[in-house]
Design a protein around this motif. Structure first.
Motif, short mmCIF file in Angstrom:
data_model
loop_
_atom_site.label_atom_id
_atom_site.label_comp_id
_atom_site.label_asym_id
_atom_site.label_seq_id
_atom_site.Cartn_x
_atom_site.Cartn_y
_atom_site.Cartn_z
N MET A 88 -8.09 -45.76 -31.43
CA MET A 88 -9.31 -45.31 -32.33
C MET A 88 -10.54 -45.60 -31.53
O MET A 88 -10.49 -46.87 -30.94
CB MET A 88 -8.93 -45.93 -33.49
CG MET A 88 -7.88 -45.16 -34.28
SD MET A 88 -7.83 -45.83 -35.96
CE MET A 88 -6.29 -46.14 -36.17
N LEU A 89 -11.40 -44.96 -31.82
CA LEU A 89 -12.66 -45.14 -31.50
C LEU A 89 -13.74 -45.80 -32.54
O LEU A 89 -13.57 -45.62 -33.63
CB LEU A 89 -13.46 -43.68 -31.00
CG LEU A 89 -12.54 -43.09 -29.64
CD1 LEU A 89 -13.26 -41.46 -29.75
CD2 LEU A 89 -12.50 -43.37 -28.67
N GLY A 90 -14.81 -46.38 -32.03
CA GLY A 90 -15.80 -46.91 -32.67
C GLY A 90 -17.07 -45.99 -32.96
O GLY A 90 -17.08 -44.97 -32.22
N ALA A 91 -18.18 -46.51 -33.60
CA ALA A 91 -19.21 -45.73 -34.14
C ALA A 91 -20.21 -45.49 -32.82
O ALA A 91 -20.78 -44.74 -32.50
CB ALA A 91 -20.23 -46.65 -34.86
N ASP A 92 -20.04 -46.23 -31.62
CA ASP A 92 -20.84 -46.27 -30.54
C ASP A 92 -20.15 -45.55 -29.37
O ASP A 92 -20.70 -45.53 -28.17
CB ASP A 92 -21.34 -47.61 -30.11
CG ASP A 92 -22.41 -48.00 -31.21
OD1 ASP A 92 -23.13 -47.21 -31.77
OD2 ASP A 92 -22.08 -49.36 -31.43
N ASP A 93 -18.88 -45.28 -29.40
CA ASP A 93 -17.87 -44.81 -28.52
C ASP A 93 -18.38 -43.41 -27.92
O ASP A 93 -18.54 -42.60 -28.78
CB ASP A 93 -16.42 -44.89 -28.68
CG ASP A 93 -16.00 -46.11 -28.71
OD1 ASP A 93 -16.29 -47.07 -27.99
OD2 ASP A 93 -15.01 -46.50 -29.75
N PRO A 94 -18.42 -42.86 -26.90
CA PRO A 94 -18.76 -41.59 -26.42
C PRO A 94 -17.79 -40.66 -26.83
O PRO A 94 -16.49 -41.14 -26.59
CB PRO A 94 -19.02 -41.60 -24.99
CG PRO A 94 -18.24 -42.96 -24.43
CD PRO A 94 -18.22 -43.97 -25.66
N LEU A 95 -18.23 -39.52 -27.20
CA LEU A 95 -17.06 -38.50 -27.52
C LEU A 95 -17.40 -37.27 -26.62
O LEU A 95 -18.31 -36.45 -26.45
CB LEU A 95 -17.29 -38.06 -29.00
CG LEU A 95 -17.02 -38.93 -30.21
CD1 LEU A 95 -17.23 -38.29 -31.66
CD2 LEU A 95 -15.52 -39.57 -29.90
N ASP A 96 -16.46 -37.10 -25.54
CA ASP A 96 -16.46 -35.99 -24.41
C ASP A 96 -15.17 -35.33 -24.51
O ASP A 96 -14.30 -35.83 -24.17
CB ASP A 96 -16.96 -36.59 -23.22
CG ASP A 96 -17.13 -35.62 -22.35
OD1 ASP A 96 -17.63 -34.54 -22.48
OD2 ASP A 96 -17.15 -35.96 -21.17
#
Length: 186
Positions: A1-9
């Motif tokens: 799972m990703l967090g608030a600051d993880d890049p979404l590419d």
């Protein structure tokens, strides 16, 4: 799972916003739509017909708008939840503490009731006394289902491995995530 600051590419194009009643799914979905330039469809507006009755066209309406290449909506309703997850590329899970979600739900319900705010298709919040008589009153629903999303997410990870899941645990994280999406677009 990703967090608030993880890049979404790549940048999300088909986004679901999940969480218990009262966490701000619709507000956050609208904000995401605005910063990414994606159309936001409020799923409650499609579901609730006059008199709070489910609309017959609900499933076909959801099928139609999720056929588009870009959209944002809330991850709700058993009859379309699997379809939504299948067609989305990103799910934003707002997982606020129960006490915060319940406080927001109470505040929102009272505001809507006292101001007689029209919601969808002429519906308004019912009288407050129905909390005691209606087992599906929104406040009772919020209390009884407060941990449902937390139980659904692990199986979603297995059933929809294509779906990026962003887990946000505070309003600060929600705000940071939406700001991050806006910066990534520019």
């Amino acid at each position: 799972m990703l967090g608030a600051d993880d890049p979404l590419d790549p940048t999300p194009r088909r986004v679901l916003v999940a969480g218990t009643t009262g966490v701000g799914k619709t507000t956050t979905a609208a904000r995401i739509g605005a910063v990414l330039g994606l159309p936001h469809t409020e799923i409650d507006a499609l579901y609730h017909g006059p008199g709070w009755e489910p609309r017959e066209s609900f499933v076909s309406d959801v099928e139609a708008y999720t056929s588009a290449p870009a959209w944002v909506t809330e991850w709700q309703y058993t009859s379309v939840r699997a379809l939504l997850a299948e067609r989305a590329d990103t799910l934003v899970w707002i997982d606020l503490p129960n006490v915060v979600a319940l406080w927001r739900l109470v505040r929102r319900t009272l505001r809507r009731r006292f101001r007689r705010i029209e919601l969808w298709n002429g519906n308004v919040e019912p009288s407050l006394w129905t909390f005691f008589t209606d087992p599906e009153h929104i406040l009772r629903w919020g209390i009884s289902t407060r941990n449902t999303t937390r139980r659904r997410i692990p199986s979603l990870v297995r059933e929809a491995p294509h779906l990026r899941i962003v887990h946000l645990r505070s309003q600060r994280e929600v705000d940071r995530f939406v700001e991050h999406l806006g910066r990534g677009r520019g």
